[in-house]
Every structure is written in structure tokens, then in C-alpha cells.
Design an enzyme around this catalytic site. Sequence first.
Site, mmCIF file in Angstrom:
data_model
loop_
_atom_site.group_PDB
_atom_site.id
_atom_site.type_symbol
_atom_site.label_atom_id
_atom_site.label_comp_id
_atom_site.label_asym_id
_atom_site.label_seq_id
_atom_site.Cartn_x
_atom_site.Cartn_y
_atom_site.Cartn_z
ATOM 1 N N GLU A 176 0.811 -1.217 0.000
ATOM 2 C CA GLU A 176 0.000 0.000 0.000
ATOM 3 C C GLU A 176 0.843 1.264 0.000
ATOM 4 O OE1 GLU A 176 -2.928 -0.328 3.128
ATOM 5 O OE2 GLU A 176 -4.192 -1.541 1.828
ATOM 6 N N LYS B 15 -16.045 -0.852 1.162
ATOM 7 C CA LYS B 15 -15.266 -1.231 -0.019
ATOM 8 C C LYS B 15 -16.252 -1.817 -1.028
ATOM 9 C CE LYS B 15 -11.126 -2.429 2.680
ATOM 10 N NZ LYS B 15 -10.356 -3.568 3.252
ATOM 11 N N ARG C 202 -8.175 -0.633 -1.549
ATOM 12 C CA ARG C 202 -7.734 -2.005 -1.290
ATOM 13 C C ARG C 202 -6.222 -2.063 -1.446
ATOM 14 N NH1 ARG C 202 -11.931 -5.787 -0.736
ATOM 15 N NH2 ARG C 202 -10.307 -6.630 0.633
ATOM 16 N N SER C 203 -5.633 -3.166 -1.023
ATOM 17 C CA SER C 203 -4.174 -3.278 -1.146
ATOM 18 C C SER C 203 -3.744 -3.517 -2.588
ATOM 19 C CB SER C 203 -3.646 -4.401 -0.251
ATOM 20 O OG SER C 203 -4.280 -5.626 -0.542
ATOM 21 N N LYS D 190 -10.300 6.250 3.603
ATOM 22 C CA LYS D 190 -9.070 5.565 4.002
ATOM 23 C C LYS D 190 -8.273 5.217 2.755
ATOM 24 C CE LYS D 190 -7.488 1.380 6.317
ATOM 25 N NZ LYS D 190 -7.928 0.025 6.732
#
Length: 373
Positions: free
Chosen positions: A169, A293, A322-323, A344
Site C-alpha cells: 500500500e 469497499k 484495497r491493497s 481511508k
Amino acid sequence: MELRNIELRQIIDSRTKPTVEAEINNSYGKAPSGASTGTHEAKCFVPDHLDNIEKLIQKLEGRDLSQEEFDKELHNIDGTNDFSRLGASAIASSFAFKNAEGFENTENFPLPLSNVIGGGEHGGNTSIQEFLVLPVNAKTFPEAIETNRKIYQELKERYASKIKGINDEGALITSMDDEATLRALKKVADKYEARIGLDIAASEFYENEKYRMTSLGEVNTPEEQLEFVQMLIDEFELVYVEDPFDQEDFKMHAKLTRQNPEVMICGDDLFTTNKERLQEGIDKDSCNSLIVKPNQIGTVTDARETVELAKEHDYTPVISHRSGETCDNTISDLALEWECPVIKAGIADIRIAKLNKLLRLWDKSDNPEINMA
């Protein structure tokens, strides 16, 4: 909106893994994926015969559909409860439709919750997956981004000998353990009047009813894990704690929430953006916040319904990357349309596409405001 053309293609994400891009009426949607995933998430994979899936969705061309109607058709085409037929094609197509149709954006901007140090399933030395900063005193979105950027840069410089690279990330990897990392982060965050949050991602190290945090040599029962997390909240003045317990443990999430009404106790793997899972949490008083998400639930409509349920019950929706990311910035617009108080994302690497889109929208807005619950 009339569907003039629909195309699907395979592309790559930030981890160089294959994913799906959809194109609808010359607008695009790209599917992200996660490394730390909840059991109850919608499936997110590239179908073996993507051309066949494309032909199925292309049967909708020529029709005039709303977002809700289009997403319902995706469910009908798939025919399963978790998009195990369409996989990543579902959210990519749903995002593409939304981008083609357009957004009804408000001028209430979210605060950025930025992942500055990482570990766990995203790569790193710590059992805790994400060490986050929230610029609670920022008056504007650009100021908030600048605060988080300065914290990230100062961490790189001040602890240069302990920084071992970046993870999935774009978060810094340190050679320190979890508590030493928190102490280092707090020194820098305090300097910029920001608060600290954690994504513990406890399901990833929960085994045989014990929490095994190898980086700290800790093996905790659920009650001991509660004491440990409470200690972290108290000592480091945490403002946000995500997934502190296993994804099936509504009871312990509820206990922690009751003990910390002023802290965002956030469910990600616990809820997976699923309104039925969220309703169970509401009924059991588990958490007061949730990660949103859209790919976890498969469509924009399903994610929106979960956000609406959250707001009805005073849960704070935190829209999230998301990663395994792409340069898709749909969630930035959704944050404004749905008035999510927090977004986020990282503060480095490919995920800055989300932040830069919000900076651009802020610059073009007449009377923008930070919308922090």
C-alpha cells in the site's frame, strides 16, 4: 442512461496481478482486490473466459437503465450470492456505469485516513497491518493531505535507519515491533496535531481461539486481546481501531465499543460492506463504524444501501481503497456523493489517484467543507 457500448478487458493492478477493466459509454471502471480479505466478501477474480462474460453483459446494450437496474442485471447474469461467476467483472462494470452516468457530489469532503506504516498481510515486520494518521485539526482537504504527507516524509527521514522499504500500500516498513512503531509514530503525529489509528486485521493471526502476534511474542485469549487493545487505545490515544478481533466475533467488538464510545471502532472483515452483516452488528451493538469497499459486496448499489443503513444507525462509513489497487478514483466521487466523513487510503504510490481526484474536486468547488463526524 442508455447503454451504447460495453467492453471488458484484462489489466494489471498495483501488485502486478490481473484484474478487470470495464468500459461503458467510453467511461471506465477498474476492479481492485484485497490481500487481507473477509470470508464474507464477494469474489474478485478474472473469469477464465472473460470474452464470454463480456458477451453476456453486452446483451444489455441498447437498454435505458438506472444504476440500480444495471446492478440488478449484474446479479441476474451472475446468479450466485457472491459473484462467483462474474468475479471482478461485476464491480468493474458497476464502477464504469457510475462513471458514465455521473455523480451527484456534495461539497462535504472526507478527512483522509492515511496508512503511513504497514505490516501484516500487506507486508512488513509488524503483526498489526496498518498504522494510520487522521489530521483531525485540518480545516481544508488540502491541509489534511499536507499534514499526512509531512508525517510520512518525516517518518522516512527521522527513522531512516529503521525503514526497510514500502509494502503493498506504499506504507513504510520498519524494523521495529508494533509498540515501538506506535511510539515512533506518536512522536511525529503529535508534532502535526494528528491522531493515530490502527487496522489490526486480527482475523489474520487468529488461530484455535487465540490471537498470535508473533512480532510481539504475544498469544492472547479474546479477553486478553481486549485488554491489549484497550491498553493501546489508552497509551497512544487512538482515535480509530479497525478489526481488533476475529471476523466472527461480534461479542468482543461490542465490548470494546462500549468501553470506548469516543473512538471509531470499525468493522471491515466483520461487515464486508454487507448490509445483512451490518444489521447483525447493529443488533448486537458491535462497532460504531464500518469500512466501505464496494468490491467487497460487488456493486455500487449494494455498497450504497449498506452506507444508508449505517447512517440510519449512526455508524460512521469509512470509504476505503484495497491493497491491490488501480488508478481508478471512483471511490473519491462516491465519498462526496454519499457524504462519507472519512476516506481511508495511503499517502504514497498508486493510491494517490484517489487523493489527487479529491484535491481537484476541492479546487473546483465553491464552498467546500471538511465533513468529519
